[in-house]
Design a protein around this motif. Sequence first.
Motif, PDB file in Angstrom:
ATOM      1  N   LEU A  70       0.845  -1.192   0.000  1.00 47.91           N
ATOM      2  CA  LEU A  70       0.000   0.000   0.000  1.00 47.91           C
ATOM      3  C   LEU A  70       0.879   1.239   0.000  1.00 47.91           C
ATOM      4  CD1 LEU A  70      -2.619  -1.077   2.707  1.00 47.91           C
ATOM      5  CD2 LEU A  70      -2.739  -1.408   0.222  1.00 47.91           C
ATOM      6  N   TRP A  71       0.792   2.001  -1.075  1.00 45.48           N
ATOM      7  CA  TRP A  71       1.506   3.281  -1.146  1.00 45.48           C
ATOM      8  C   TRP A  71       0.520   4.357  -0.699  1.00 45.48           C
ATOM      9  CZ3 TRP A  71       2.065   5.395  -6.809  1.00 45.48           C
ATOM     10  CH2 TRP A  71       2.177   6.787  -6.783  1.00 45.48           C
TER      11      TRP A  71
ATOM     12  N   ASP B  56      -1.982   8.399  16.110  1.00 51.30           N
ATOM     13  CA  ASP B  56      -2.423   7.092  16.596  1.00 51.30           C
ATOM     14  C   ASP B  56      -3.315   6.397  15.564  1.00 51.30           C
ATOM     15  OD1 ASP B  56      -1.018   7.193  18.964  1.00 51.30           O
ATOM     16  OD2 ASP B  56      -2.688   8.006  20.130  1.00 51.30           O
ATOM     17  N   ASP B  57      -4.145   7.183  14.868  1.00 50.41           N
ATOM     18  CA  ASP B  57      -4.992   6.608  13.818  1.00 50.41           C
ATOM     19  C   ASP B  57      -4.126   6.036  12.695  1.00 50.41           C
ATOM     20  OD1 ASP B  57      -7.229   7.428  15.205  1.00 50.41           O
ATOM     21  OD2 ASP B  57      -7.510   9.256  14.019  1.00 50.41           O
ATOM     22  N   PHE B  58      -3.082   6.766  12.344  1.00 55.60           N
ATOM     23  CA  PHE B  58      -2.177   6.301  11.286  1.00 55.60           C
ATOM     24  C   PHE B  58      -1.483   5.010  11.716  1.00 55.60           C
ATOM     25  CE2 PHE B  58       1.969   6.084   9.172  1.00 55.60           C
ATOM     26  CZ  PHE B  58       1.591   6.181   7.843  1.00 55.60           C
ATOM     27  N   LYS B  59      -0.981   4.978  12.946  1.00 54.20           N
ATOM     28  CA  LYS B  59      -0.307   3.779  13.449  1.00 54.20           C
ATOM     29  C   LYS B  59      -1.256   2.585  13.453  1.00 54.20           C
ATOM     30  CE  LYS B  59       2.783   6.297  16.599  1.00 54.20           C
ATOM     31  NZ  LYS B  59       3.120   6.521  18.032  1.00 54.20           N
ATOM     32  N   GLU B  60      -2.492   2.829  13.859  1.00 53.84           N
ATOM     33  CA  GLU B  60      -3.479   1.754  13.896  1.00 53.84           C
ATOM     34  C   GLU B  60      -3.742   1.218  12.495  1.00 53.84           C
ATOM     35  OE1 GLU B  60      -8.089   0.925  15.414  1.00 53.84           O
ATOM     36  OE2 GLU B  60      -7.142   2.885  15.736  1.00 53.84           O
ATOM     37  N   MET B  61      -3.788   2.120  11.499  1.00 54.97           N
ATOM     38  CA  MET B  61      -3.979   1.710  10.120  1.00 54.97           C
ATOM     39  C   MET B  61      -2.815   0.832   9.648  1.00 54.97           C
ATOM     40  SD  MET B  61      -4.016   4.109   6.721  1.00 54.97           S
ATOM     41  CE  MET B  61      -2.222   4.265   6.819  1.00 54.97           C
ATOM     42  N   VAL B  62      -1.593   1.245   9.961  1.00 50.07           N
ATOM     43  CA  VAL B  62      -0.408   0.472   9.587  1.00 50.07           C
ATOM     44  C   VAL B  62      -0.445  -0.902  10.247  1.00 50.07           C
ATOM     45  CG1 VAL B  62       2.117   0.339   9.717  1.00 50.07           C
ATOM     46  CG2 VAL B  62       1.012   2.521   9.167  1.00 50.07           C
ATOM     47  N   ASN B  63      -0.793  -0.930  11.528  1.00 51.20           N
ATOM     48  CA  ASN B  63      -0.857  -2.202  12.254  1.00 51.20           C
ATOM     49  C   ASN B  63      -1.885  -3.146  11.645  1.00 51.20           C
ATOM     50  OD1 ASN B  63       1.114  -1.418  14.079  1.00 51.20           O
ATOM     51  ND2 ASN B  63      -0.349  -0.713  15.618  1.00 51.20           N
ATOM     52  N   LYS B  64      -3.045  -2.614  11.264  1.00 55.15           N
ATOM     53  CA  LYS B  64      -4.089  -3.449  10.659  1.00 55.15           C
ATOM     54  C   LYS B  64      -3.627  -4.006   9.322  1.00 55.15           C
ATOM     55  CE  LYS B  64      -8.229  -1.462  12.815  1.00 55.15           C
ATOM     56  NZ  LYS B  64      -9.505  -0.733  12.591  1.00 55.15           N
ATOM     57  N   ALA B  65      -2.934  -3.171   8.554  1.00 55.83           N
ATOM     58  CA  ALA B  65      -2.405  -3.641   7.270  1.00 55.83           C
ATOM     59  C   ALA B  65      -1.402  -4.769   7.503  1.00 55.83           C
ATOM     60  CB  ALA B  65      -1.758  -2.486   6.514  1.00 55.83           C
ATOM     61  N   HIS B  66      -0.543  -4.596   8.487  1.00 55.46           N
ATOM     62  CA  HIS B  66       0.445  -5.629   8.796  1.00 55.46           C
ATOM     63  C   HIS B  66      -0.221  -6.928   9.242  1.00 55.46           C
ATOM     64  CE1 HIS B  66       3.953  -2.578   9.563  1.00 55.46           C
ATOM     65  NE2 HIS B  66       3.731  -2.813   8.292  1.00 55.46           N
ATOM     66  N   GLU B  67      -1.257  -6.804  10.030  1.00 50.27           N
ATOM     67  CA  GLU B  67      -1.966  -7.999  10.498  1.00 50.27           C
ATOM     68  C   GLU B  67      -2.564  -8.786   9.331  1.00 50.27           C
ATOM     69  OE1 GLU B  67      -4.826  -6.473  13.227  1.00 50.27           O
ATOM     70  OE2 GLU B  67      -3.336  -5.976  14.762  1.00 50.27           O
TER      71      GLU B  67
ATOM     72  N   VAL C 174       3.205  -1.270   4.075  1.00 53.23           N
ATOM     73  CA  VAL C 174       2.819   0.134   3.918  1.00 53.23           C
ATOM     74  C   VAL C 174       4.045   0.968   3.607  1.00 53.23           C
ATOM     75  CG1 VAL C 174       1.794   2.152   5.026  1.00 53.23           C
ATOM     76  CG2 VAL C 174       0.880  -0.133   5.506  1.00 53.23           C
ATOM     77  N   ILE C 175       4.020   1.650   2.454  1.00 53.35           N
ATOM     78  CA  ILE C 175       5.095   2.593   2.137  1.00 53.35           C
ATOM     79  C   ILE C 175       4.506   4.001   2.090  1.00 53.35           C
ATOM     80  CG2 ILE C 175       6.443   0.865   0.912  1.00 53.35           C
ATOM     81  CD1 ILE C 175       5.591   2.133  -1.727  1.00 53.35           C
ATOM     82  N   LEU C 176       5.244   4.944   2.633  1.00 54.83           N
ATOM     83  CA  LEU C 176       4.778   6.323   2.740  1.00 54.83           C
ATOM     84  C   LEU C 176       5.352   7.166   1.615  1.00 54.83           C
ATOM     85  CD1 LEU C 176       3.265   8.484   4.396  1.00 54.83           C
ATOM     86  CD2 LEU C 176       5.358   8.801   5.731  1.00 54.83           C
ATOM     87  N   ASP C 177       4.486   7.949   0.995  1.00 55.92           N
ATOM     88  CA  ASP C 177       4.911   8.892  -0.040  1.00 55.92           C
ATOM     89  C   ASP C 177       5.759   9.971   0.622  1.00 55.92           C
ATOM     90  OD1 ASP C 177       5.062  10.416  -2.384  1.00 55.92           O
ATOM     91  OD2 ASP C 177       2.973   9.990  -2.902  1.00 55.92           O
TER      92      ASP C 177
END
Length: 448
Positions: free
Chosen positions: A77-78, A114-125, A130-133
């Motif tokens: 996910l970019w 915290d919302d961003f971190k939670e999104m990254v964690n869900k993607a990892h799960e 996740v790559i950041l522009d």
Amino acid sequence: MKHLQLTLVITAFFMSFLACKQPEASEAGPMAATEFPELAKNMTIYEVNIRQYTPEGTFKAFSKHLPRLKELGTEILWIMPVQPIGEKNRKGSLGSYYSIKDYRAINPEFGTMDDFKEMVNKAHELGMYVILDWVPNHTAWDHPWITERSDYYAKDSIGNIIYEADWTDIALLDHTNPKTRIAMIDEMKYWIETTDIDGFRCDHAGHEIPLYFWEEATDALDPLKDLFWLAEWDEPRMHLEFHTTYNWSVLHATEAVAKGEESAASLFELMEKDLARYGHSPYRMLMTTNHDENAWAGTVFERYGDGHKAFAVFIFTSYGMPMIYSGQEVGLDKRLAFFEKDSIDWNDKMDLTPFYQKLVKLRKDNQALWSGEYGAIPERIDAGNEYVMAYSRKKGNNEVVVVLNLSSKEQQVQLQVSGTGKDYMSGEDVDLANVRQLKPYQYIVIAK
């Protein structure tokens, strides 16, 4: 002598312990049997436009789509830039993602850190990365560096900070200054250590940025985590530090073919030149759309017409690493506003999701279609109809045969291969020796 024996026993114990201990997955990241770039050899990139993805335009709202993207099959996910957008000289009412006011903060319109971190964690799960522009080329005019560290910026002959082309909302940085490079790398390090992202899509990676910046950046950041590096640049030298580069040439060539300005045969010639210039190992990102193309050049329907699916098949099967843009999988049929709120309509009126699911799975399951050295170089297998593109890719015991009519008219074709198989896309049985005529924009894909 006893001390030596004791030392050997202790050493043997710890070596045995380490050999038996299984590696553990990080708390937030998926287990990786290999490292990038090999890890990404059969992955598809998916570009996420947070602002336009949902009516809310937030990380939380986007996160609800993660299971759907997992089902689609995309694995990288970019995420377009998530930092606060500059207000000084802003374009439009909301401004450009690429005019960054603070590298270490979150655009409050999207949510919280915290919302961003939670999104990254869900993607990892879900087993996604996740790559950041990242925007290293410039900042907004109200970034603190403008007043506190003006020496970080490029200036004209009388000392005024300059901007790029007509992008008046950004101030150009000077990466020949070692202090600029150190500061920028430190900002990138913050996101890896704080949010556990898996890499960067680097905006304007070769524009006014010396390659030694990327040498320094990868040297400093790669030891922190196995990272994926994608450069928005089309030049072989970038592969000294990046895993993947943009293939703008093929994108624009497919558009020219769709308009009838170039022949399908020219695409094969372009691929051969590209492989000769870049080599087989580098990953070249292929696409029919992205945020720039959609906003400024038009939708895939404007640029490819009824051939949008045929050209998508080409992108997924020819060579390189494919990319899908937000909404493309449901037939995004409007130019999303770049500086304003303009939500994507997720009503899949054309039922395109199964089509893109099939393409993602086809590529993932067939080694011949993998990226770089892990896949095969395409070999042309038709007798030379200028509107037809037919090729075979073979790797080990795997072979994929692709036949494409890249025109709006029926075409005659004579293939230089034989054999029977089931068309992966239609499910119909095909005898390649009897393929003589192709309907407008018809595509045949046989995987052996």
